[in-house]
Write a protein that holds these residues in place. Structure first.
Motif, mmCIF file in Angstrom:
data_model
loop_
_atom_site.group_PDB
_atom_site.id
_atom_site.type_symbol
_atom_site.label_atom_id
_atom_site.label_comp_id
_atom_site.label_asym_id
_atom_site.label_seq_id
_atom_site.Cartn_x
_atom_site.Cartn_y
_atom_site.Cartn_z
ATOM 1 N N ASP A 69 -12.066 1.363 -3.349
ATOM 2 C CA ASP A 69 -12.831 2.235 -4.242
ATOM 3 C C ASP A 69 -11.899 3.268 -4.859
ATOM 4 O OD1 ASP A 69 -15.189 0.917 -3.562
ATOM 5 O OD2 ASP A 69 -15.499 2.227 -1.811
ATOM 6 N N GLY A 70 -11.729 3.201 -6.188
ATOM 7 C CA GLY A 70 -10.857 4.154 -6.864
ATOM 8 C C GLY A 70 -9.421 3.663 -6.938
ATOM 9 N N ILE A 71 -8.514 4.588 -7.184
ATOM 10 C CA ILE A 71 -7.098 4.213 -7.363
ATOM 11 C C ILE A 71 -6.477 3.878 -6.012
ATOM 12 C CG2 ILE A 71 -6.831 5.588 -9.454
ATOM 13 C CD1 ILE A 71 -5.482 7.740 -7.822
ATOM 14 N N ASP A 72 -5.491 2.967 -6.038
ATOM 15 C CA ASP A 72 -4.852 2.567 -4.785
ATOM 16 C C ASP A 72 -3.744 3.553 -4.405
ATOM 17 O OD1 ASP A 72 -2.667 2.013 -6.373
ATOM 18 O OD2 ASP A 72 -2.923 -0.161 -6.301
ATOM 19 N N GLY A 73 -3.093 3.290 -3.286
ATOM 20 C CA GLY A 73 -2.069 4.200 -2.784
ATOM 21 C C GLY A 73 -0.856 4.314 -3.694
ATOM 22 N N PHE A 74 -0.469 3.200 -4.349
ATOM 23 C CA PHE A 74 0.681 3.249 -5.254
ATOM 24 C C PHE A 74 0.427 4.230 -6.395
ATOM 25 C CE2 PHE A 74 0.810 -1.311 -3.745
ATOM 26 C CZ PHE A 74 1.847 -1.112 -2.844
ATOM 27 N N SER A 107 5.898 -5.549 -1.724
ATOM 28 C CA SER A 107 5.030 -4.395 -1.507
ATOM 29 C C SER A 107 5.822 -3.185 -1.030
ATOM 30 C CB SER A 107 3.947 -4.746 -0.471
ATOM 31 O OG SER A 107 3.131 -5.786 -0.943
ATOM 32 N N ILE A 108 6.804 -3.427 -0.171
ATOM 33 C CA ILE A 108 7.639 -2.330 0.320
ATOM 34 C C ILE A 108 8.440 -1.711 -0.832
ATOM 35 C CG2 ILE A 108 9.595 -1.761 1.807
ATOM 36 C CD1 ILE A 108 8.545 -3.945 3.732
ATOM 37 N N ASN A 109 9.029 -2.573 -1.667
ATOM 38 C CA ASN A 109 9.774 -2.063 -2.827
ATOM 39 C C ASN A 109 8.866 -1.289 -3.771
ATOM 40 O OD1 ASN A 109 12.247 -3.067 -2.037
ATOM 41 N ND2 ASN A 109 11.985 -5.018 -3.116
ATOM 42 N N ARG A 110 7.650 -1.791 -3.944
ATOM 43 C CA ARG A 110 6.710 -1.126 -4.840
ATOM 44 C C ARG A 110 6.335 0.265 -4.303
ATOM 45 N NH1 ARG A 110 0.660 -3.236 -6.551
ATOM 46 N NH2 ARG A 110 0.280 -1.620 -8.124
ATOM 47 N N PHE A 130 7.513 4.238 4.967
ATOM 48 C CA PHE A 130 6.281 3.481 5.125
ATOM 49 C C PHE A 130 6.132 3.075 6.591
ATOM 50 C CE2 PHE A 130 9.380 0.173 4.800
ATOM 51 C CZ PHE A 130 8.891 -0.863 5.580
ATOM 52 N N ILE A 131 4.891 2.821 7.006
ATOM 53 C CA ILE A 131 4.608 2.374 8.359
ATOM 54 C C ILE A 131 3.556 1.284 8.265
ATOM 55 C CG2 ILE A 131 2.834 4.151 8.745
ATOM 56 C CD1 ILE A 131 3.782 4.275 11.656
ATOM 57 N N THR A 132 3.726 0.206 9.021
ATOM 58 C CA THR A 132 2.812 -0.925 8.913
ATOM 59 C C THR A 132 1.669 -0.794 9.914
ATOM 60 O OG1 THR A 132 4.192 -2.199 10.432
ATOM 61 C CG2 THR A 132 4.607 -2.475 8.081
ATOM 62 N N LYS A 133 0.527 -1.363 9.518
ATOM 63 C CA LYS A 133 -0.638 -1.425 10.392
ATOM 64 C C LYS A 133 -0.590 -2.716 11.207
ATOM 65 C CE LYS A 133 -3.683 1.203 7.292
ATOM 66 N NZ LYS A 133 -4.942 1.152 6.517
ATOM 67 N N PRO A 134 -1.141 -2.733 12.434
ATOM 68 C CA PRO A 134 -1.808 -1.602 13.101
ATOM 69 C C PRO A 134 -0.814 -0.508 13.472
ATOM 70 C CG PRO A 134 -1.583 -3.446 14.604
ATOM 71 C CD PRO A 134 -1.174 -3.960 13.265
ATOM 72 N N ILE A 135 -1.240 0.740 13.308
ATOM 73 C CA ILE A 135 -0.361 1.884 13.498
ATOM 74 C C ILE A 135 -0.182 2.175 14.987
ATOM 75 C CG2 ILE A 135 -0.107 4.364 13.076
ATOM 76 C CD1 ILE A 135 -1.731 3.915 10.502
ATOM 77 N N ASN A 136 1.061 2.394 15.386
ATOM 78 C CA ASN A 136 1.360 2.821 16.749
ATOM 79 C C ASN A 136 1.033 4.306 16.840
ATOM 80 O OD1 ASN A 136 2.537 3.674 19.183
ATOM 81 N ND2 ASN A 136 4.119 2.073 19.064
#
Length: 581
Positions: free
Chosen positions: A60-65, A93-96, A105-111
């Motif tokens: 919903d709405g604008i994305d994180g980028f 995606s990481i480069n973007r 950046f940190i990947t999910k699932p988050i520690n």
């Protein structure tokens, strides 16, 4: 701005927001949560934060980028740490994420247990970067602006002109350069004193600002409209950049308006002063294709205006090209200088402050032409770079210097460093590091003795190529220094990426350092910043006991200048090193 430990969490998943907030709060951090990019941006705009945790995918709405890119455009958002949280692990995606402005950046699932520690580390790194940026801004102001008139200085104007030339070339535009010199200003200084002369210069700067209309100075780089179109080059010389002229004659309209305004009486207390102005005009692309050419030709045109009595303006013309004939003659003779044995090396000793001994020397090139006589370095080196001759001349200098160092070391003369200047063209020439390795192998010189002095301009080229060459040279084992530091303005935050061992403070910052607070501040800042990055500092052009005392007090590591010795031929410097050992 809220508490220094305040974090904004932007994620459309309420459970993720809750878990992340609890984890951060458990480590003493304060948090505010937002369910969308729009809400998060509004929170930041209204209240600020010291870091942002941002989900990538928000349906919903604008994305994180997009949110990150918008955040970077907000006030105080340019350098805020942004940690992107994503379930996407592909390289694209990481480069973007990084292209959008993410710090990490940190990947999910988050520690979750480790998240708080990671955010605190990111905040700590951010504070270090902020401190560097603040120091960088102060140095930028001191290095690029004239304190007296608050106008940009020569270096700023030249770099800005280069930028505008590139823009004009792409868009097929004309540029006008006005080079101004006050007629009779020396008389004012000599008869009424420098204090009144300074007031004249300040008022001249003010009048120049008022003389320029917005249409004369449309600057397309997002900075101050008037400031970027004007500069004080030094003394009573000023320049104006006209970036929207359609006809060559438009420059004369502005020049005449300036001439009339500056001819009005200057009134300071009981003093009523009158001065006029000589103005030279050069047009891009008609009168030059580079900043150096345009400034040189505008300067030459100003000289003709002054020679005709002053209080007028002249356009540059090809009739003023006697200097071009001199250049052609120099080039022809320079091509034969090596084979004729006209090039020589002189050496200037370098004092190690800690031991009070002369442990190193700098090799300095000299040209004594059979037909033309002694040619100043600042006249033939630019010519050598323009013609490409600097590559072969530079190789000759390196080989001569290394051979000389080996000779002295074999004679048991204490020498820990032979410093050699390297031009930007030579440094960026393909295979430069291989050439250095070859010369060291041929001469037998210990690589640790050789130091290459690079210019700041060489380091602001393609960063990947520069870094590859620098690390290749360090792998060989040589030392690296930046010469005339402060004149080209190397970014400290960028400089820390380079394996540089030493900064050499340009001698212009040492002039009247005991009275000139601006020069003293710049020198002090450079020494302190270099020390914080584990670099040594050498001060060039030390000529007085006052300069020596100042630099010792500021813990400058090495000193070089006429106070100790002028550059000497090899036999003389050999005697000097033996005597002072």
């Amino acid at each position: 701005m809220q508490d220094p430990s305040h974090i904004i969490i932007i994620d459309d998943d309420p459970l993720i927001r809750l878990l992340v907030a609890k984890a951060l709060q458990a480590t003493g951090l304060q948090t505010t949560e937002a369910a969308s990019g729009e809400e998060g941006l509004k929170l930041f705009a209204e209240h600020g934060a010291n870091a942002v945790l941002l989900d990538v995918m928000m349906p919903d709405g604008i994305d994180g980028f997009a949110t990150c890119m918008k955040l970077r455009k907000l006030p105080n958002g340019q350098h805020i740490p942004v940690l992107m949280m994503t379930g996407l692990e592909d390289l694209e995606s990481i480069n973007r994420a990084f292209e959008a402005g993410a710090t990490d950046f940190i990947t999910k699932p988050i520690n979750i247990p480790l998240l708080g520690h990671r955010v605190r580390y990111m905040l700590k790194a951010s504070q270090t970067t902020k401190s560097l940026l603040d120091s960088e801004r102060r140095l930028h102001r001191m290095a690029y602006f004239d304190t007296l008139t608050e106008l940009p200085n020569r270096q700023f104007f030249r770099e800005h002109l280069q930028h505008m030339i590139a823009l004009a070339r792409r868009q097929n535009l004309k540029l006008g350069i006005l080079f101004l010199d006050l007629d009779g200003f020396k008389r004012i200084n000599d008869t009424l004193g420098h204090h009144l002369g300074d007031q004249v210069l300040q008022e001249t700067g003010n009048r120049l600002r008022k003389s320029l209309r917005a249409s004369d100075a449309l600057i397309r780089v997002g900075t101050n409209l008037e400031g970027d179109s004007l500069a004080r080059l030094g003394g009573d010389e000023f320049t104006v950049l006209l970036s929207t002229i359609e006809r060559n004659e438009d420059a004369a309209t502005v020049a005449e308006r300036i001439r009339v305004n500056l001819a009005q009486a200057y009134i300071f207390g009981d003093h009523e002063l009158h001065t006029t102005t000589s103005i030279g005009i050069a047009i891009f692309p008609d009168d030059g294709d580079t900043a150096e050419e345009l400034l040189q030709n505008a300067d030459l045109a100003m000289y003709y205006a002054k020679r005709e009595g002053g209080d007028n303006y002249w356009y540059f013309s090809n009739k003023m090209t006697e200097l071009a004939l001199r250049r052609l003659s120099l080039e022809n003779h320079l091509r034969k200088a090596i084979e004729r044995g006209e090039l020589k090396l002189h050496y200037q000793p370098i004092l190690d402050v800690a031991t009070n001994k002369f442990l190193g020397v700098e090799a300095l090139l000299r040209w004594d032409s059979q037909e033309l006589g002694q040619i100043p370095l600042d006249e033939f080196i630019p010519l050598a770079e323009e013609t490409g001759l600097i590559v072969s001349i530079g190789e000759w200098v390196l080989r001569q210097a290394c051979n000389q160092a080996v000779s002295w070391i074999n004679k048991k003369i204490l020498l820990t460093r032979m410093a050699v200047n390297v031009s930007g063209m030579q440094f960026l020439h393909k295979g430069f590091s291989l050439l250095i390795a070859k010369i060291l192998a041929e001469t037998g010189l210990d690589p640790h003795v050789l130091e290459l002095e690079l210019t700041e301009s060489a380091l602001i080229s393609d960063e990947d190529s520069v870094l590859n060459t620098l690390y290749a040279l360090k792998k060989i084992g040589i030392q690296l220094a930046i010469d005339d530091f402060g004149m080209g303005y190397s970014s400290f935050s960028r400089l820390k990426n380079f394996p540089i061992d030493r900064l050499k403070i340009d001698q212009s910052f040492l002039r009247n350092i005991e009275q000139d607070s601006e020069n003293a501040a710049i020198a002090t800042a450079i020494i302190a910043m270099a020390e914080s990055m584990n670099m040594k500092v050498t001060a060039e052009g030390v000529e007085t006991d006052a300069q020596l005392a100042f630099l010792r007090n500021k813990r400058c590591h090495e000193l070089q200048g006429y106070l100790f010795s002028k550059p000497l031929i090899s036999a003389q410097i050999e005697e000097f090193l033996i005597r002072e050992s």
